[in-house]
Write an enzyme that holds these catalytic residues in place. Structure first.
Site, PDB file in Angstrom:
ATOM      1  N   HIS A  69     -33.591  46.865  -5.375  1.00  0.00           N
ATOM      2  CA  HIS A  69     -32.479  46.045  -5.862  1.00  0.00           C
ATOM      3  C   HIS A  69     -32.882  44.577  -5.788  1.00  0.00           C
ATOM      4  CE1 HIS A  69     -31.609  45.479  -1.582  1.00  0.00           C
ATOM      5  NE2 HIS A  69     -30.747  44.521  -1.898  1.00  0.00           N
ATOM      6  N   HIS A  71     -31.907  40.291  -5.169  1.00  0.00           N
ATOM      7  CA  HIS A  71     -31.099  39.280  -4.485  1.00  0.00           C
ATOM      8  C   HIS A  71     -31.076  38.039  -5.381  1.00  0.00           C
ATOM      9  CE1 HIS A  71     -31.371  40.694   0.014  1.00  0.00           C
ATOM     10  NE2 HIS A  71     -30.875  41.612  -0.792  1.00  0.00           N
ATOM     11  N   ASP A  83     -28.975  45.642   4.353  1.00  0.00           N
ATOM     12  CA  ASP A  83     -30.078  46.276   3.630  1.00  0.00           C
ATOM     13  C   ASP A  83     -30.833  47.241   4.538  1.00  0.00           C
ATOM     14  OD1 ASP A  83     -29.710  44.919   1.182  1.00  0.00           O
ATOM     15  OD2 ASP A  83     -30.933  43.227   1.830  1.00  0.00           O
ATOM     16  N   CYS A 127     -18.321  49.681  16.468  1.00  0.00           N
ATOM     17  CA  CYS A 127     -18.123  50.459  17.693  1.00  0.00           C
ATOM     18  C   CYS A 127     -18.135  51.961  17.428  1.00  0.00           C
ATOM     19  CB  CYS A 127     -16.859  50.019  18.431  1.00  0.00           C
ATOM     20  SG  CYS A 127     -15.312  50.285  17.556  1.00  0.00           S
ATOM     21  N   HIS A 195     -10.731  50.079  19.493  1.00  0.00           N
ATOM     22  CA  HIS A 195     -12.073  49.906  20.035  1.00  0.00           C
ATOM     23  C   HIS A 195     -12.402  51.079  20.948  1.00  0.00           C
ATOM     24  CE1 HIS A 195     -15.709  47.801  21.029  1.00  0.00           C
ATOM     25  NE2 HIS A 195     -15.419  47.735  22.316  1.00  0.00           N
ATOM     26  N   HIS A 207     -20.944  49.367  24.464  1.00  0.00           N
ATOM     27  CA  HIS A 207     -20.021  49.202  23.334  1.00  0.00           C
ATOM     28  C   HIS A 207     -20.585  48.211  22.330  1.00  0.00           C
ATOM     29  CE1 HIS A 207     -17.581  45.346  24.494  1.00  0.00           C
ATOM     30  NE2 HIS A 207     -18.821  45.241  24.904  1.00  0.00           N
TER      31      HIS A 207
END
Length: 239
Positions: A69, A71, A83, A127, A195, A207
């Protein structure tokens, strides 16, 4: 990469500018060929979504060995974390061409991403993505993907965590009985549970907090005060 293929990519990228162009390189025997595909993204000037029908048609012609692709209008050609994540999921190399500069670079799938130090990309590295990867890597448990590219928790109209944790095989346990591998579900600056973290033991959780790198942090007062429930996967109840 062969100049003939690069020339074909340049022609396609130039024709699609200022939109992002996308396509694939296929291999049949010793021959390689660039196949242009349609970008069906809602905002093609900012990102791309390769048309699934075009991808399937290319696969019918040969083995897909690279997704390509462009940019448009970038100061410097640097693959984004988005990406890299998409490349990881695709399982093949990616090629990126800047335009109108015409620079070209490639990236390769990284395999299993480390659970610590991940950059935040909502819907792809957040998360719940971390929760899924933890249970798959450490326990062979596959969870459904509930990560989405929007801040669904803002207005309280959606409740993705509370609506789905039981369906994924979790049962609630007492916070006093928390043990390594349990999932801690929290409500952080939102009207709903939004969360989740993994309890690692020794008062530590793993986390991926909004906008930050994934990390191991103390399970201190801030997170304890925001804990809604502690849950354990049914496959780990007798572990």
């Amino acid at each position: 990469m062969r100049e003939k293929i690069l020339a074909a990519i340049r022609r396609h990228v130039a024709a699609e500018y200022p939109n992002e162009a996308c396509g694939v390189i296929i291999e049949t025997g010793k021959q390689q060929r660039y196949i242009p595909c349609k970008n069906i993204a809602d905002k093609p000037t900012g990102y791309f979504t390769l048309c699934p029908l075009d991808y399937a048609a290319a696969e019918a012609l040969g083995e897909v060995i690279m997704v390509v692709h462009s940019h448009p209008d970038v100061v410097q050609l640097i693959p984004s974390e988005f990406d890299r994540i998409q490349c990881d999921h695709s399982g093949v190399e990616w090629g990126i061409m800047s335009w109108p500069d015409g620079d070209f670079c490639t990236i390769s799938p990284r395999g299993e991403r480390s659970l610590v130090g991940r950059r935040w990309v909502l819907g792809y590295a957040d998360c719940w993505t971390l929760i899924m990867d933890y249970y798959r890597q450490h326990h062979g448990i596959l969870l459904k993907n509930y990560s989405v590219q929007r801040e669904w928790w803002i207005d309280g109209k959606e409740n993705i965590y509370d609506d789905n944790w039981q369906a994924e095989g979790f049962v609630e346990v007492s916070s006093d009985a928390i043990r390594p591998g349990d999932m801690v579900m929290m409500q952080i600056s939102a009207p709903v549970t939004n969360h989740a973290a993994i309890y690692l033991g020794d008062n530590t959780i793993l986390h991926h907090n909004f906008g930050n790198l994934s990390a191991r942090v103390p399970y201190g007062k801030y997170y304890r005060d925001r804990t809604v429930r502690v849950v354990r996967h049914k496959e780990l109840l007798d572990a």
